[in-house]
Design an enzyme around this catalytic site. Sequence first.
Site, mmCIF file in Angstrom:
data_model
loop_
_atom_site.group_PDB
_atom_site.id
_atom_site.type_symbol
_atom_site.label_atom_id
_atom_site.label_comp_id
_atom_site.label_asym_id
_atom_site.label_seq_id
_atom_site.Cartn_x
_atom_site.Cartn_y
_atom_site.Cartn_z
ATOM 1 N N CYS A 13 0.837 -1.194 0.000
ATOM 2 C CA CYS A 13 0.000 0.000 0.000
ATOM 3 C C CYS A 13 0.868 1.238 0.000
ATOM 4 O O CYS A 13 2.095 1.147 0.087
ATOM 5 C CB CYS A 13 -0.941 0.009 1.203
ATOM 6 N N CYS A 16 3.156 1.432 2.906
ATOM 7 C CA CYS A 16 4.358 0.605 2.754
ATOM 8 C C CYS A 16 5.423 1.355 1.953
ATOM 9 O O CYS A 16 6.598 1.414 2.340
ATOM 10 C CB CYS A 16 4.020 -0.702 2.047
ATOM 11 N N ASP A 434 14.754 22.700 -34.031
ATOM 12 C CA ASP A 434 15.947 22.869 -34.858
ATOM 13 C C ASP A 434 15.640 22.368 -36.275
ATOM 14 O O ASP A 434 14.673 21.622 -36.477
ATOM 15 C CB ASP A 434 17.087 22.068 -34.227
ATOM 16 N N ASP A 530 18.889 18.082 -31.914
ATOM 17 C CA ASP A 530 19.693 16.858 -32.028
ATOM 18 C C ASP A 530 21.185 17.093 -31.893
ATOM 19 O O ASP A 530 21.967 16.156 -31.972
ATOM 20 C CB ASP A 530 19.417 16.178 -33.373
ATOM 21 N N ASP A 534 22.177 22.673 -29.608
ATOM 22 C CA ASP A 534 20.815 22.753 -29.054
ATOM 23 C C ASP A 534 20.786 22.530 -27.546
ATOM 24 O O ASP A 534 19.739 22.706 -26.910
ATOM 25 C CB ASP A 534 19.914 21.694 -29.711
#
Length: 641
Positions: A13, A16, A434, A530, A534
Amino acid sequence: MEKKTVAVLGMMCAGCAANVERKLNSMEGVATASVNLAGRTATVEYDGGVTSLGTMKEALSGIGYDMVIEEDRNVEAIERQTYRSLRLKVLLSWLFAAAVMVLSMGLAGTDAWSRDVRNQTSLIIALLNIVYCGRQFYATAWRQLYHASASMDTLVTLSTAISFLFSAFNTFWGEQTWEPRGIAWHTYFDASVMIITFVLTGRLMEERAKQGTAGSIRALMGLQPKTARLVSGDGITEMPIAAVQTGDILEVRSGEKIPVDGTVTEGPERVSVDESMMTGESVAVSKHTGDRLLAGTIVLTDADGKAVTFRMRAAEVGQKTVLANMIRMVQEAQGSKAPVQRVVDRVALIFVPTVTALAVLTFLLWLIIGGQAMLPQALLSAVSVLVIACPCAMGLATPTALMVGIGKAAQQGILVKDATALEQLRKIDRMVIDKTGTLTTLRSATVPEGSPFGNTPAESLKPHAREAMDELQQMGIGIHLMSGDRKERVDPIAREAGISDYQWGVMPQDKEDLVQRLQSEGHHVAMVGDGINDSQALALADVSIAMGQGTDVAMDVAQVTLISTDLRRISQAVLLSRRTVATIHQNLFWAFIYNIVCIPLAAGLPYLFGLSWQITPMWASALMAFSSVSVVLNSLRLKWS
């Protein structure tokens, strides 16, 4: 610092999970610990020079939980055995429950002797049920009490123990104690047995349902081949995948999974490989000598559709392959916490003590209102409050939805690093993207002599890029194209992609400045890129998205990585985020409403309005189990949405 995600057994639960997390975070040398109840895992960042996983395992063992750190212990095998044991306990508990219910109906007679026989027989059955089927509740609750913590096991233990002990007292001394005072008395062995029966049944149903939430991880793990064929001077030797080393030459055949990441060294001119599970692309990919291969992808045929055999050089092995990194990233993401879950965790820490206090208050109020004559009613009401207020549904509301959502994203070729990213994606209303390598793909081309471009490669818009940009804009997301390229090259790409807001000749700082300006205007900004140029903007954005074919720097910074080159995955990620967060809100709403409505009913509030009914302990346990299962099932709907 080391970071590990390990299995933790015994959590049932929110209480826990909160106990485990609190214990780990309190240990010297542990920087952060995050526990995933649905996945039964803990992600721990710690100083290996100060503490160890063995020390953590010992600490958790003291409060009733088991951390699996041994390599020879198979978590799936342990869970299967636990499931079988739980199923047997549920079956026996239902048999005990049926026997007690038959006895409680008074079918054996109504005289005092028959009543005593029924009660004493019911006592024996209820005791057997506690000792065999409910023993774990008591063992865990006792260890937690010793360490001043509590969980659902505490509530089950209190409610069943009170019911059993009060009934045992009445069995032997009820007549002489209550009848002279004019108080009607009963035994409640059926409540003691049915509470354990329904709680165990609920757990069994949860386990069955939660197997579906971890389906994506099992699917990814299933891609990992077990053996590889090593090419050496003596011929070809089959060996375990763990023994493959960087630089080894391996032989692969049609229908087989590629064992490790590497490159084609020799074979047919073209080999078709199915990379759909990794990238989400349904079209087979052609591979030539020197091309990159990914572990877990499947070899198909040569250019003529015939079976093929080729050789490859191992480049990345073991935990360094793309597949292994995917599995690790998805596991860590599924174990991470969304901001809303942290609120739930704080509630869970005080939930069990609060419920216990409410049960005591309920008991006292009934005695104040009705005196000793209301003692049985006071006891039943207090037990019902203890049972019905279990925090299971509340604790499962967020992690089950996140596990399904992040797992589904991985199957679509979208790797989400953490739950925060998945939650934030739904808020995005501006996207900075980009151009080169992100929106476009480079290709070789014949360039006329004298052209201002023979030293620069030609580029074209990626397939489906226009469709992807249209989808995002229809979702209310404004697109800003930022490129360091020349105006002559940016203009046609922007027009073809359907992007009206674009800039050319920009520097990395310009991209970061745009993200910052949009955020200052109140927008939630995603950055898609990429390259190294960036990384500044990626780090600043509310959600950062990198292309899987980009630089390592971009992927390290980004919160989301697209394995596929298909930009339509971005809109899919946004939609999945919206559905996942909506599911979390639904789960939390019903979990909290359940407790808000049911606790007063269990406490006996209807009696104050002249109604002669309330939620009994037996029905309280059934409703509690149903609430937990309903949350898990609601989360599983994401798999088919």
